[in-house]
Design an enzyme around this catalytic site. Structure first.
Site, PDB file in Angstrom:
ATOM      1  N   GLU A   1       0.868  -1.177   0.000  1.00  0.00           N
ATOM      2  CA  GLU A   1       0.000   0.000   0.000  1.00  0.00           C
ATOM      3  C   GLU A   1       0.902   1.223   0.000  1.00  0.00           C
ATOM      4  O   GLU A   1       1.662   1.446   0.947  1.00  0.00           O
ATOM      5  CB  GLU A   1      -0.900   0.004   1.252  1.00  0.00           C
ATOM      6  CG  GLU A   1      -1.739   1.282   1.401  1.00  0.00           C
ATOM      7  CD  GLU A   1      -2.448   1.366   2.761  1.00  0.00           C
ATOM      8  OE1 GLU A   1      -2.768   0.319   3.362  1.00  0.00           O
ATOM      9  OE2 GLU A   1      -2.653   2.507   3.229  1.00  0.00           O
TER      10      GLU A   1
ATOM     11  N   ARG B   1       0.313  10.434   0.573  1.00  0.00           N
ATOM     12  CA  ARG B   1       0.565  11.568   1.472  1.00  0.00           C
ATOM     13  C   ARG B   1       1.743  12.446   1.065  1.00  0.00           C
ATOM     14  O   ARG B   1       2.028  13.418   1.768  1.00  0.00           O
ATOM     15  CB  ARG B   1       0.799  11.036   2.899  1.00  0.00           C
ATOM     16  CG  ARG B   1      -0.404  10.329   3.484  1.00  0.00           C
ATOM     17  CD  ARG B   1      -0.360  10.282   4.981  1.00  0.00           C
ATOM     18  NE  ARG B   1       0.559   9.324   5.515  1.00  0.00           N
ATOM     19  CZ  ARG B   1       0.214   8.112   5.943  1.00  0.00           C
ATOM     20  NH1 ARG B   1      -1.041   7.715   5.873  1.00  0.00           N
ATOM     21  NH2 ARG B   1       1.104   7.307   6.446  1.00  0.00           N
TER      22      ARG B   1
ATOM     23  N   LYS C   1     -10.143  -1.786   7.487  1.00  0.00           N
ATOM     24  CA  LYS C   1      -8.888  -1.370   8.124  1.00  0.00           C
ATOM     25  C   LYS C   1      -9.244  -0.731   9.466  1.00  0.00           C
ATOM     26  O   LYS C   1      -9.979   0.263   9.501  1.00  0.00           O
ATOM     27  CB  LYS C   1      -8.185  -0.349   7.223  1.00  0.00           C
ATOM     28  CG  LYS C   1      -6.979   0.327   7.845  1.00  0.00           C
ATOM     29  CD  LYS C   1      -6.201   1.121   6.814  1.00  0.00           C
ATOM     30  CE  LYS C   1      -5.060   1.901   7.426  1.00  0.00           C
ATOM     31  NZ  LYS C   1      -4.029   2.281   6.441  1.00  0.00           N
TER      32      LYS C   1
HETATM   33  C1  3PG Z   1      -1.193   4.046   7.537  1.00  0.00           C
HETATM   34  O1  3PG Z   1      -1.279   4.968   6.735  1.00  0.00           O
HETATM   35  O2  3PG Z   1      -1.820   3.000   7.429  1.00  0.00           O
HETATM   36  C2  3PG Z   1      -0.309   4.244   8.718  1.00  0.00           C
HETATM   37  O3  3PG Z   1       0.541   5.333   8.567  1.00  0.00           O
HETATM   38  C3  3PG Z   1       0.492   3.038   9.055  1.00  0.00           C
HETATM   39  O4  3PG Z   1       0.696   3.065  10.419  1.00  0.00           O
HETATM   40  P1  3PG Z   1       2.130   2.778  11.048  1.00  0.00           P
HETATM   41  O5  3PG Z   1       3.089   3.752  10.373  1.00  0.00           O
HETATM   42  O6  3PG Z   1       1.983   3.071  12.502  1.00  0.00           O
HETATM   43  O7  3PG Z   1       2.497   1.353  10.750  1.00  0.00           O
END
Ligand code: 3PG
Length: 208
Positions: A41, A45, A129
């Site tokens: 994924e 951003r 999710k």
């Molecule tokens: C996301 O966008 O799913 C999160 O930024 C992932 O979370 P993590 O960086 O705490 O693993």
């Protein structure tokens, strides 16, 4: 095209990747794939996100490519145009759901509360999710969510790492977890793609 249940079954972990340039995205995707993980994924951003998504699609078409942090219909359409096979939202984004249905693209919506899970269920969405999973209470919270939403299958994400992932993956309602720990910032800034490959290689050990 695979549906979201199949995509959640590709690996115990969906690596969540945020990149500042397209080349880095391709290096990471290739390293993850070489480590045996065939799903990724990429979040939208950063300014380079769509270029990275297009580059990964072009250079590594065998990777099941998702685009994350998608909140609006326009962002969803752009992600699909860039080659996304699935779309992820960290929370409720019905406009994104509508675009994914229209284009028959797999969709993983996000939820934080039992009411949001109920909302998704009414829309026929049963793969979710759960974000940010650590803040929501971790595995005990998921057991509680499952007691009132036994129809839901979860991809908890947010604050999970190789230490905490097994407790999530042991839950029957959890198909996979999401996380960014496969791409540690220092390894990425050094261009240490072998470190990323080794992180990916370890994910099968996380499921008991
Ligand atoms: C996301 O966008 O799913 C999160 O930024 C992932 O979370 P993590 O960086 O705490 O693993």
């Amino acid at each position: 095209m695979e549906d979201i249940a199949q995509i959640m079954g590709l690996s115990p972990v969906i690596p969540v990747v945020t990149v500042n340039d397209a080349d880095t995205g391709v290096h990471i995707a290739k390293a993850i794939y070489a480590g045996g993980v065939s799903v990724i994924e990429i979040t939208r951003r950063t300014a380079a996100a769509f270029e990275a998504i297009q580059a990964v699609k072009r250079e590594l078409p065998e990777m099941c490519l998702g685009v994350g942090t998608v909140w609006t219909a326009e962002q969803a359409r752009n992600a699909i145009d860039a080659g996304a096979e699935f779309i992820v939202s960290p929370g409720i984004a019905d406009a994104v759901d509508d675009v994914c249905r229209k284009h028959e693209i797999a969709y993983l919506p996000g939820a934080q509360t039992v009411s949001e899970l109920a909302h998704l269920a009414t829309r026929g969405r049963h793969h979710v999710k759960l974000f940010p999973a650590t803040v929501l209470g971790g595995p005990p919270a998921i057991r509680a969510y499952s007691s009132v939403h036994p129809e839901m299958t979860f991809c908890p994400t947010g604050g999970i790492d190789q230490e905490t992932a097994p407790a999530y993956l042991a839950l029957p309602s959890v198909a996979c977890v999401g996380g960014s720990w496969l791409t540690p910032k220092d390894a990425v800034s050094r261009g240490d793609w072998d470190a990323v490959r080794l992180e990916a290689k370890n994910v099968d050990r996380l499921r008991a």
